[in-house]
Design a protein around this motif. Structure first.
Motif, short mmCIF file in Angstrom:
data_model
loop_
_atom_site.label_atom_id
_atom_site.label_comp_id
_atom_site.label_asym_id
_atom_site.label_seq_id
_atom_site.Cartn_x
_atom_site.Cartn_y
_atom_site.Cartn_z
N ALA A 15 0.67 -1.27 0.13
CA ALA A 15 -0.03 0.04 0.04
C ALA A 15 0.79 1.31 -0.01
O ALA A 15 0.34 2.37 -0.58
N GLU A 16 2.07 1.31 0.82
CA GLU A 16 3.06 2.29 0.82
C GLU A 16 3.65 2.59 -0.38
O GLU A 16 3.61 3.75 -1.07
N GLN A 17 4.05 1.45 -1.17
CA GLN A 17 4.71 1.60 -2.70
C GLN A 17 3.53 2.09 -3.53
O GLN A 17 4.07 2.96 -4.22
N LYS A 22 1.88 6.64 -7.03
CA LYS A 22 0.91 7.55 -7.40
C LYS A 22 0.88 8.90 -7.10
O LYS A 22 0.59 9.62 -7.98
N ASP A 23 1.89 9.29 -5.97
CA ASP A 23 1.94 10.66 -5.78
C ASP A 23 3.06 11.29 -6.76
O ASP A 23 2.67 12.27 -6.99
N CYS A 40 4.71 5.99 -13.97
CA CYS A 40 4.33 5.75 -12.38
C CYS A 40 3.09 4.93 -12.23
O CYS A 40 3.14 4.12 -11.12
N TYR A 41 2.15 5.28 -12.97
CA TYR A 41 0.82 4.58 -12.83
C TYR A 41 0.99 3.14 -13.01
O TYR A 41 0.34 2.10 -12.58
N GLU A 42 1.71 3.04 -14.13
CA GLU A 42 1.94 1.58 -14.34
C GLU A 42 2.70 0.54 -13.39
O GLU A 42 2.21 -0.42 -13.25
N LYS A 43 3.35 1.20 -12.73
CA LYS A 43 4.21 0.60 -11.64
C LYS A 43 3.03 0.57 -10.32
O LYS A 43 2.98 -0.73 -9.91
N CYS A 44 2.25 1.27 -10.11
CA CYS A 44 1.08 1.22 -9.47
C CYS A 44 0.15 -0.26 -9.76
O CYS A 44 -0.12 -0.95 -8.79
N ILE A 45 -0.22 -0.05 -11.00
CA ILE A 45 -1.07 -1.08 -11.59
C ILE A 45 -0.31 -2.73 -11.29
O ILE A 45 -0.83 -3.61 -11.02
N THR A 46 1.18 -2.76 -11.50
CA THR A 46 1.81 -3.80 -11.31
C THR A 46 1.53 -4.25 -9.85
O THR A 46 1.63 -5.56 -9.57
N ASP A 48 -0.87 -3.37 -7.59
CA ASP A 48 -2.25 -3.77 -7.24
C ASP A 48 -3.11 -3.33 -8.46
O ASP A 48 -3.52 -2.16 -8.54
N SER A 49 -3.44 -4.30 -9.31
CA SER A 49 -4.50 -3.93 -10.63
C SER A 49 -5.80 -3.85 -10.24
O SER A 49 -6.48 -3.27 -11.16
N GLY A 50 -6.15 -4.19 -8.95
CA GLY A 50 -7.71 -3.95 -8.72
C GLY A 50 -8.16 -2.50 -8.07
O GLY A 50 -8.90 -2.33 -7.82
N LEU A 51 -6.99 -1.65 -7.84
CA LEU A 51 -7.59 -0.37 -7.36
C LEU A 51 -7.61 0.62 -8.69
O LEU A 51 -7.07 0.45 -9.65
N VAL A 52 -8.56 1.28 -8.36
CA VAL A 52 -9.02 2.34 -9.50
C VAL A 52 -8.19 3.40 -9.85
O VAL A 52 -8.11 3.96 -11.12
N PRO A 53 -7.57 4.29 -8.75
CA PRO A 53 -6.93 5.44 -9.25
C PRO A 53 -5.89 5.53 -10.17
O PRO A 53 -6.00 6.27 -11.10
N ALA A 54 -4.99 4.55 -10.30
CA ALA A 54 -4.08 4.36 -11.47
C ALA A 54 -4.70 4.10 -12.77
O ALA A 54 -4.18 4.48 -13.64
N HIS A 55 -5.67 3.44 -12.87
CA HIS A 55 -6.31 3.15 -14.10
C HIS A 55 -7.16 4.40 -14.56
O HIS A 55 -7.19 4.80 -15.79
N LEU A 56 -7.62 5.02 -13.73
CA LEU A 56 -8.31 6.34 -14.09
C LEU A 56 -7.37 7.33 -14.52
O LEU A 56 -7.57 8.23 -15.33
N ASN A 57 -6.29 7.58 -13.82
CA ASN A 57 -5.35 8.43 -14.15
C ASN A 57 -4.61 8.23 -15.32
O ASN A 57 -4.25 9.21 -16.19
N SER A 58 -4.52 6.96 -15.55
CA SER A 58 -4.01 6.49 -16.93
C SER A 58 -4.74 7.03 -18.18
O SER A 58 -4.05 7.30 -19.27
N ALA A 59 -6.05 6.77 -17.94
CA ALA A 59 -6.93 7.11 -18.92
C ALA A 59 -6.88 8.56 -19.27
O ALA A 59 -6.77 9.14 -20.53
#
Length: 365
Positions: A15-17, A22-23, A40-46, A48-59
């Protein structure tokens, strides 16, 4: 072993990573460094791909970079997790608009406006998409398919308009190169050297012209059905009448009446045309010509002609037939709120089977 345990205890959690990358991505977006933000968002998805923020910001980043297909994919991922995510719907609609997929875009925007009527951005974008979509639909209807040409009784002329005016004609070769060629008129033929008495015979010419005129009139009478403005209506006393049905109407002849209505705005005459048609033929008549204005005009005819004339049953048949026309659902999506409000008031005045009226009304809503 003790060193390893201390090392594990000192490592950041997943979660911290996730929060850290994300920040970093958010800061990159604020600097308009969208590619860096995507990394950065791709690292977030790697993580935890089940969380929304990284996908939403990638869009959002893909939209800014013009990667509209990727923006749709990222938005779809968000909506698979949170189906009512307004930001994801809006970003997918924006991407589909850029991809000229106006129906999909309008569908998302309409959903947003229904959920949040105060969302001005979505409302404004929906108006833009509706206009673009309507233009796209009209361009899909070619003049050749909408207005078939009737056979001409005049002799064919081999001279083309370009040859008449000596215009430049562009010839496109297989190599995509273009070459301009100017077509020249052939030299005029010299006048005949025969005496005038041999070339012209006034008496016989007049007789020939009269016979040709009679033939043309006869031919016009034969082809009247193909050229007349009311080819499917019976004629009484030589004048067109809407009192009864003749041959089945065609899309071409109906479009003639529709064009006349748009010029004169004679809703009674248009309503009589609708009344003379078999509702079962509507899908064929309107297959390539129906638009929002036509749907609204049909409801207006029901309001100002069928209902005052106590022709409720015929009105219900007409409205029900219109709902079966291809692209009708598309037209309802393009209607304005004012149009739908007017249509609702008309349905309230209809008399007949309540269940049938409500079912048809739901299709117009």
């Amino acid at each position: 072993k003790q060193w390893y345990q201390r090392r594990v205890r000192g490592m950041p959690t997943r979660a911290e990573q996730y929060a850290k990358f994300k920040d970093q991505g958010n800061k990159a977006v604020s600097r308009q460094e969208y590619r860096e933000a995507l990394r950065c968002y791709e690292k977030c998805i790697t993580i935890d791909s089940g969380l929304v923020p990284a996908h939403l910001n990638s869009a959002l980043c893909h939209l800014k970079l013009g990667n509209h297909t990727k923006a749709v994919e990222c938005s779809n991922k968000v909506l698979s997790i949170e189906p009512d995510n307004i930001k994801a719907l809006y970003r997918r609609a924006t991407a589909n608009k850029a991809l000229t997929k106006y129906m999909l875009s309008a569908k998302d925007l309409k959903y947003i406006v229904e959920k949040d009527s105060g969302n001005k951005a979505a409302s404004d974008l929906l108006d833009q998409v509706k206009q673009l979509w309507e233009v796209q639909l009209r361009e899909m209807v070619t003049p050749a398919s909408s207005f078939p040409t009737t056979p001409s009784t005049t002799p064919n002329k081999t001279t083309t308009p370009a040859a008449k005016k000596g215009k430049k004609v562009t010839i496109v070769a297989d190599s995509d190169s273009e070459e301009e060629v100017e077509e020249k008129l052939p030299p005029p033929q010299p006048a005949s050297s025969k005496p005038a008495t041999e070339r012209t015979k006034p008496a016989s010419k007049t007789t020939t012209e009269e016979s040709k005129s009679e033939e043309n009139k006869s031919e016009e009478n034969k082809n009247e059905e193909g050229k007349g403005a009311k080819p499917w209506m019976k004629k009484n006393g030589g004048a067109g009448s809407l009192s009864g049905l003749g041959d089945a109407p065609t899309a071409y002849s109906f479009l003639q009446h529709w064009s006349a209505y748009k010029k004169k705005k004679d809703i009674t005459q248009f309503a009589k045309v609708l009344e003379s048609c078999d509702p079962k033929s509507f899908p064929k008549l309107f297959s390539s010509s129906i638009d929002v204005d036509m749907v609204v005009a049909i409801v207006d005819a029901v309001d100002k002609y069928f209902i005052p004339g106590n022709k409720h049953e015929k009105a219900i048949q007409v409205l029900q037939a219109v709902t079966k026309v291809q692209r009708f659902d598309v037209m309802t999506m393009l209607m304005s709120v004012k149009d739908k409000s007017t249509i609702s008031n008309v349905f309230k005045r209809l008399q007949g089977d309540t269940a049938t009226i409500n079912t048809i009304h739901s299709r117009f809503s």
